[in-house]
Design an enzyme around this catalytic site. Structure first.
Site, PDB file in Angstrom:
ATOM      1  N   ASP A  17       0.785  -1.238   0.000  1.00  0.00           N
ATOM      2  CA  ASP A  17       0.000   0.000   0.000  1.00  0.00           C
ATOM      3  C   ASP A  17       0.814   1.283   0.000  1.00  0.00           C
ATOM      4  O   ASP A  17       0.320   2.345   0.348  1.00  0.00           O
ATOM      5  CB  ASP A  17      -0.908  -0.010   1.225  1.00  0.00           C
ATOM      6  CG  ASP A  17      -0.122  -0.191   2.522  1.00  0.00           C
ATOM      7  OD1 ASP A  17       1.095   0.039   2.506  1.00  0.00           O
ATOM      8  OD2 ASP A  17      -0.729  -0.543   3.550  1.00  0.00           O
ATOM      9  N   GLU A  72       0.231  -9.052  -1.197  1.00  0.00           N
ATOM     10  CA  GLU A  72      -0.460  -8.482  -0.031  1.00  0.00           C
ATOM     11  C   GLU A  72      -1.645  -7.633  -0.491  1.00  0.00           C
ATOM     12  O   GLU A  72      -1.779  -6.450  -0.166  1.00  0.00           O
ATOM     13  CB  GLU A  72       0.477  -7.671   0.878  1.00  0.00           C
ATOM     14  CG  GLU A  72      -0.101  -7.499   2.277  1.00  0.00           C
ATOM     15  CD  GLU A  72       0.798  -6.747   3.249  1.00  0.00           C
ATOM     16  OE1 GLU A  72       1.708  -7.369   3.818  1.00  0.00           O
ATOM     17  OE2 GLU A  72       0.591  -5.531   3.426  1.00  0.00           O
ATOM     18  N   GLU A  80      -2.353   5.154   2.607  1.00  0.00           N
ATOM     19  CA  GLU A  80      -2.206   3.741   2.237  1.00  0.00           C
ATOM     20  C   GLU A  80      -3.517   3.091   1.788  1.00  0.00           C
ATOM     21  O   GLU A  80      -3.530   2.265   0.884  1.00  0.00           O
ATOM     22  CB  GLU A  80      -1.593   2.951   3.395  1.00  0.00           C
ATOM     23  CG  GLU A  80      -0.115   3.259   3.661  1.00  0.00           C
ATOM     24  CD  GLU A  80       0.133   4.527   4.462  1.00  0.00           C
ATOM     25  OE1 GLU A  80      -0.843   5.165   4.903  1.00  0.00           O
ATOM     26  OE2 GLU A  80       1.307   4.904   4.637  1.00  0.00           O
ATOM     27  N   HIS A 100       5.203   5.715  13.508  1.00  0.00           N
ATOM     28  CA  HIS A 100       5.711   6.555  12.414  1.00  0.00           C
ATOM     29  C   HIS A 100       4.634   7.050  11.452  1.00  0.00           C
ATOM     30  O   HIS A 100       4.900   7.872  10.591  1.00  0.00           O
ATOM     31  CB  HIS A 100       6.721   5.762  11.574  1.00  0.00           C
ATOM     32  CG  HIS A 100       6.082   4.676  10.750  1.00  0.00           C
ATOM     33  ND1 HIS A 100       5.588   4.913   9.496  1.00  0.00           N
ATOM     34  CD2 HIS A 100       5.828   3.391  11.016  1.00  0.00           C
ATOM     35  CE1 HIS A 100       5.076   3.786   9.026  1.00  0.00           C
ATOM     36  NE2 HIS A 100       5.202   2.844   9.924  1.00  0.00           N
ATOM     37  N   ARG A 149       1.926   8.585   8.963  1.00  0.00           N
ATOM     38  CA  ARG A 149       1.612   9.978   8.606  1.00  0.00           C
ATOM     39  C   ARG A 149       0.431  10.533   9.401  1.00  0.00           C
ATOM     40  O   ARG A 149       0.463  11.656   9.878  1.00  0.00           O
ATOM     41  CB  ARG A 149       1.281  10.060   7.112  1.00  0.00           C
ATOM     42  CG  ARG A 149       2.461  10.433   6.246  1.00  0.00           C
ATOM     43  CD  ARG A 149       2.037  10.614   4.798  1.00  0.00           C
ATOM     44  NE  ARG A 149       3.107  11.232   4.014  1.00  0.00           N
ATOM     45  CZ  ARG A 149       4.228  10.629   3.664  1.00  0.00           C
ATOM     46  NH1 ARG A 149       4.457   9.388   4.034  1.00  0.00           N
ATOM     47  NH2 ARG A 149       5.147  11.259   2.952  1.00  0.00           N
ATOM     48  N   HIS A 183      11.948   5.726  13.594  1.00  0.00           N
ATOM     49  CA  HIS A 183      11.934   5.940  12.138  1.00  0.00           C
ATOM     50  C   HIS A 183      12.780   7.179  11.793  1.00  0.00           C
ATOM     51  O   HIS A 183      12.830   8.134  12.575  1.00  0.00           O
ATOM     52  CB  HIS A 183      10.476   6.154  11.734  1.00  0.00           C
ATOM     53  CG  HIS A 183      10.206   6.142  10.260  1.00  0.00           C
ATOM     54  ND1 HIS A 183      10.642   7.116   9.401  1.00  0.00           N
ATOM     55  CD2 HIS A 183       9.529   5.264   9.490  1.00  0.00           C
ATOM     56  CE1 HIS A 183      10.241   6.857   8.164  1.00  0.00           C
ATOM     57  NE2 HIS A 183       9.570   5.722   8.192  1.00  0.00           N
TER      58      HIS A 183
HETATM   59  C1  UD1 Z   1       6.376   5.122   3.966  1.00  0.00           C
HETATM   60  C2  UD1 Z   1       5.026   4.620   3.459  1.00  0.00           C
HETATM   61  C3  UD1 Z   1       4.264   3.937   4.567  1.00  0.00           C
HETATM   62  C4  UD1 Z   1       5.096   2.886   5.252  1.00  0.00           C
HETATM   63  C5  UD1 Z   1       6.430   3.463   5.674  1.00  0.00           C
HETATM   64  C6  UD1 Z   1       7.301   2.388   6.240  1.00  0.00           C
HETATM   65  C7  UD1 Z   1       3.955   5.980   1.720  1.00  0.00           C
HETATM   66  C8  UD1 Z   1       3.105   7.152   1.424  1.00  0.00           C
HETATM   67  N1  UD1 Z   1       4.243   5.768   3.007  1.00  0.00           N
HETATM   68  O1  UD1 Z   1       6.100   6.130   4.924  1.00  0.00           O
HETATM   69  O2  UD1 Z   1       3.102   3.345   4.027  1.00  0.00           O
HETATM   70  O3  UD1 Z   1       4.397   2.431   6.380  1.00  0.00           O
HETATM   71  O4  UD1 Z   1       7.075   4.040   4.542  1.00  0.00           O
HETATM   72  O5  UD1 Z   1       8.341   2.876   6.990  1.00  0.00           O
HETATM   73  O6  UD1 Z   1       4.361   5.290   0.821  1.00  0.00           O
HETATM   74  N2  UD1 Z   1      13.789   8.694   5.715  1.00  0.00           N
HETATM   75  C9  UD1 Z   1      15.174   8.626   5.736  1.00  0.00           C
HETATM   76  N3  UD1 Z   1      15.798   7.456   5.403  1.00  0.00           N
HETATM   77  C10 UD1 Z   1      15.102   6.335   5.087  1.00  0.00           C
HETATM   78  C11 UD1 Z   1      13.694   6.388   5.090  1.00  0.00           C
HETATM   79  C12 UD1 Z   1      13.064   7.577   5.383  1.00  0.00           C
HETATM   80  O7  UD1 Z   1      15.848   9.605   6.022  1.00  0.00           O
HETATM   81  O8  UD1 Z   1      15.724   5.295   4.804  1.00  0.00           O
HETATM   82  C13 UD1 Z   1      13.133   9.976   6.046  1.00  0.00           C
HETATM   83  C14 UD1 Z   1      13.256  11.010   4.913  1.00  0.00           C
HETATM   84  O9  UD1 Z   1      13.425  12.254   5.499  1.00  0.00           O
HETATM   85  C15 UD1 Z   1      11.872  10.924   4.239  1.00  0.00           C
HETATM   86  C16 UD1 Z   1      10.981  10.650   5.435  1.00  0.00           C
HETATM   87  O10 UD1 Z   1      11.736   9.750   6.250  1.00  0.00           O
HETATM   88  O11 UD1 Z   1      11.537  12.116   3.557  1.00  0.00           O
HETATM   89  C17 UD1 Z   1       9.625  10.082   5.133  1.00  0.00           C
HETATM   90  O12 UD1 Z   1       9.711   8.941   4.277  1.00  0.00           O
HETATM   91  P1  UD1 Z   1       8.404   8.507   3.392  1.00  0.00           P
HETATM   92  O13 UD1 Z   1       8.722   7.285   2.606  1.00  0.00           O
HETATM   93  O14 UD1 Z   1       7.884   9.687   2.665  1.00  0.00           O
HETATM   94  O15 UD1 Z   1       7.307   8.221   4.498  1.00  0.00           O
HETATM   95  P2  UD1 Z   1       7.205   7.065   5.563  1.00  0.00           P
HETATM   96  O16 UD1 Z   1       6.542   7.646   6.762  1.00  0.00           O
HETATM   97  O17 UD1 Z   1       8.490   6.377   5.696  1.00  0.00           O
HETATM   98  N1  UDP Z   2      11.408  -2.977  11.322  1.00  0.00           N
HETATM   99  C1  UDP Z   2      12.788  -3.116  11.284  1.00  0.00           C
HETATM  100  N2  UDP Z   2      13.565  -2.252  12.017  1.00  0.00           N
HETATM  101  C2  UDP Z   2      13.027  -1.257  12.765  1.00  0.00           C
HETATM  102  C3  UDP Z   2      11.608  -1.103  12.777  1.00  0.00           C
HETATM  103  C4  UDP Z   2      10.842  -1.972  12.033  1.00  0.00           C
HETATM  104  O1  UDP Z   2      13.329  -4.017  10.640  1.00  0.00           O
HETATM  105  O2  UDP Z   2      13.785  -0.514  13.396  1.00  0.00           O
HETATM  106  C5  UDP Z   2      10.584  -3.908  10.525  1.00  0.00           C
HETATM  107  C6  UDP Z   2       9.451  -4.574  11.257  1.00  0.00           C
HETATM  108  O3  UDP Z   2       9.854  -5.769  11.885  1.00  0.00           O
HETATM  109  C7  UDP Z   2       8.460  -4.834  10.141  1.00  0.00           C
HETATM  110  C8  UDP Z   2       8.661  -3.648   9.237  1.00  0.00           C
HETATM  111  O4  UDP Z   2       9.957  -3.146   9.524  1.00  0.00           O
HETATM  112  O5  UDP Z   2       8.814  -5.983   9.395  1.00  0.00           O
HETATM  113  C9  UDP Z   2       7.612  -2.625   9.500  1.00  0.00           C
HETATM  114  O6  UDP Z   2       7.948  -1.485   8.826  1.00  0.00           O
HETATM  115  P1  UDP Z   2       7.341  -0.079   9.130  1.00  0.00           P
HETATM  116  O7  UDP Z   2       6.865   0.007  10.527  1.00  0.00           O
HETATM  117  O8  UDP Z   2       8.332   0.904   8.663  1.00  0.00           O
HETATM  118  O9  UDP Z   2       6.111  -0.011   8.122  1.00  0.00           O
HETATM  119  P2  UDP Z   2       4.627  -0.571   8.121  1.00  0.00           P
HETATM  120  O10 UDP Z   2       4.619  -2.007   8.477  1.00  0.00           O
HETATM  121  O11 UDP Z   2       3.855   0.260   9.066  1.00  0.00           O
HETATM  122  O12 UDP Z   2       4.165  -0.313   6.730  1.00  0.00           O
END
Ligand code: UD1
Ligand code: UDP
Length: 371
Positions: A95, A117, A131, A207, A209, A240
């Site tokens: 998603d 999924e 999502e 984490h 949104r 996160h």
């Molecule tokens: C995204 C997904 C969400 C998922 C989550 C898992 C969308 C809209 N959201 O949200 O569904 O649950 O990933 O974690 O697709 N950042 C870093 N390094 C990284 C990753 C993220 O610095 O490796 C920071 C960056 O500043 C980035 C911010 O996190 O701009 C947000 O990342 P983004 O992918 O936009 O949103 P998530 O909340 O991670």
């Molecule tokens: N996870 C990880 N390291 C972390 C936090 C989460 O490996 O520090 C794993 C967790 O076990 C799960 C996945 O990341 O498999 C969940 O990801 P996240 O919470 O980012 O996204 P969501 O599941 O909400 O989409």
């Protein structure tokens, strides 16, 4: 058969890597992986553990990315890859915005999409945001729907999707084969110093949104209160990398000795720490699937869930984002042994750990028929 798997965030990677590993093993399949790079460090951590081959990385992450920038950047960059590779099928997961945009771009090239999924729904388009809409739109585009549970299949059928829905289980259970180990020694040294037998450890992640702002502050404040009043509990919070999440967590929880704010853990450390914890508090989707199968109760820091299976089984409880309600629900699970024991039984509605093989067999059978 040329199969292109596209993913870009941590959770997609954790659930797609087991499938990619199986694709790589099959001599009848050419596996191409295109990362969008929606995440950077958190994505690399997963890819390193599973050791899969990556063909492309669109590398689109920016520090302040918005839904619009993610969408536009992926859509523009992936077109060239799809045109060059011309895969027989593109596989996307779940998603995220990566999933939806990769599906849309594939549709524009008239390439069939397989949705891994598929069929999770809250039926509330703003929760989780974005999502819920991402998965509805991806489902509308997809040709093949790999639903983890029968309940997910029913959701798709209720939207008028009738063909090519397959109940396969969730590939997250497949991932445990790579990650969960007896006598595991943590790579993150701080975790080796925690006595999981003497202390009750609570694993926390948050984490989403829709939780950023007041809900995340409520979560952190409730945890701060719990941690300050009960020094026999250790809170482990891998934070996160989103700067907004980090700032809130550090501001409210930064100076409490029994709250461990950690950099994101790699998935091996994460799954093994989860298996040793007493309780999980989370707004994550993936943790709601993982912890129940490890026998660890989960309190969900959201107002609803698209994963009702473990709620029905009694292992997961949705407790919302109100500070007082979070505090009270955690206290009940920690103080009432009977309540805890009822929740702490292993429940695994998400498959037998062979979802990846099932998906590949279905793809091959269908391609054979279409020849
Ligand atoms: C995204 C997904 C969400 C998922 C989550 C898992 C969308 C809209 N959201 O949200 O569904 O649950 O990933 O974690 O697709 N950042 C870093 N390094 C990284 C990753 C993220 O610095 O490796 C920071 C960056 O500043 C980035 C911010 O996190 O701009 C947000 O990342 P983004 O992918 O936009 O949103 P998530 O909340 O991670
Ligand atoms: N996870 C990880 N390291 C972390 C936090 C989460 O490996 O520090 C794993 C967790 O076990 C799960 C996945 O990341 O498999 C969940 O990801 P996240 O919470 O980012 O996204 P969501 O599941 O909400 O989409």
């Amino acid at each position: 058969m040329k199969v292109m798997s596209v993913f870009g965030t941590r959770p997609e990677a954790i659930k797609m890597c087991p499938l990619v590993k199986e694709l790589e093993k099959d001599p009848a399949i050419k596996s191409i992986v295109c990362l969008t790079g929606q995440h950077k460090e958190m994505l690399q951590q997963v890819v390193d553990i599973f050791k899969i081959n990556i063909s492309y990385n669109l590398d689109i992450m920016r520090p302040q990315q918005t839904l619009t920038t993610i969408t536009v950047d992926i859509l523009k960059k992936i077109e060239e890859v799809l045109k060059r590779e011309k895969p027989d099928i593109v596989l996307v997961h779940g998603d995220t915005t990566t999933s939806f945009v990769a599906a849309l771009a594939s549709f524009y090239q008239q390439i069939p999409v397989g949705h891994v999924e598929a069929g999770l729904r809250t039926f509330n388009k703003y929760s989780p945001y974005p999502e819920e809409m991402n998965r509805c739109l991806t489902g509308r585009i997809a040709e093949y729907h790999f639903a983890p549970t029968k309940n997910n299949q029913k959701n798709l059928q209720s939207e008028g999707i009738s063909n090519h829905i397959y109940v396969t289980g969730n590939t997250v259970i497949d991932a445990f084969k790579t990650t969960v180990k007896d006598n595991y020694c943590f790579k993150r040294q701080e975790l080796n110093q925690i006595d999981f037998n003497m202390k009750r450890c609570v694993l926390l992640t948050a984490h989403r949104r829709e939780n950023i702002g007041v809900p995340l502050e409520n979560i952190c404040e409730a945890v701060a209160e719990l941690a300050k009043e009960d020094k026999n509990i250790e809170f482990i919070y891998p934070v996160h990398l989103n700067p907004v999440v980090k700032n809130t967590a550090e501001r409210i929880l930064g100076n409490i000795d029994n709250v461990h704010l950690l950099e994101p853990l790699d998935v091996e450390d994460m799954h093994n720490v989860m298996s040793r914890c007493y309780l999980v508090m989370t707004d994550s989707g993936g943790l709601q699937e993982e912890a129940p199968s490890l026998g660890v109760p989960v309190l969900v820091l959201r107002t609803e869930t698209e994963r009702p299976e473990a709620v029905e089984a009694g292992t997961v409880k949705v407790i919302g984002v109100d500070k007082e309600k979070i505090y009270q629900n955690v206290r009940i699970v920690l103080d009432d042994k009977e309540v805890y024991e009822k929740m702490a039984h292993a429940v695994n509605p998400y498959g037998d750990g062979h979802a990846s093989e099932k998906i590949i067999k279905i793809l091959k059978d269908n391609m054979e028929q279409n020849r």
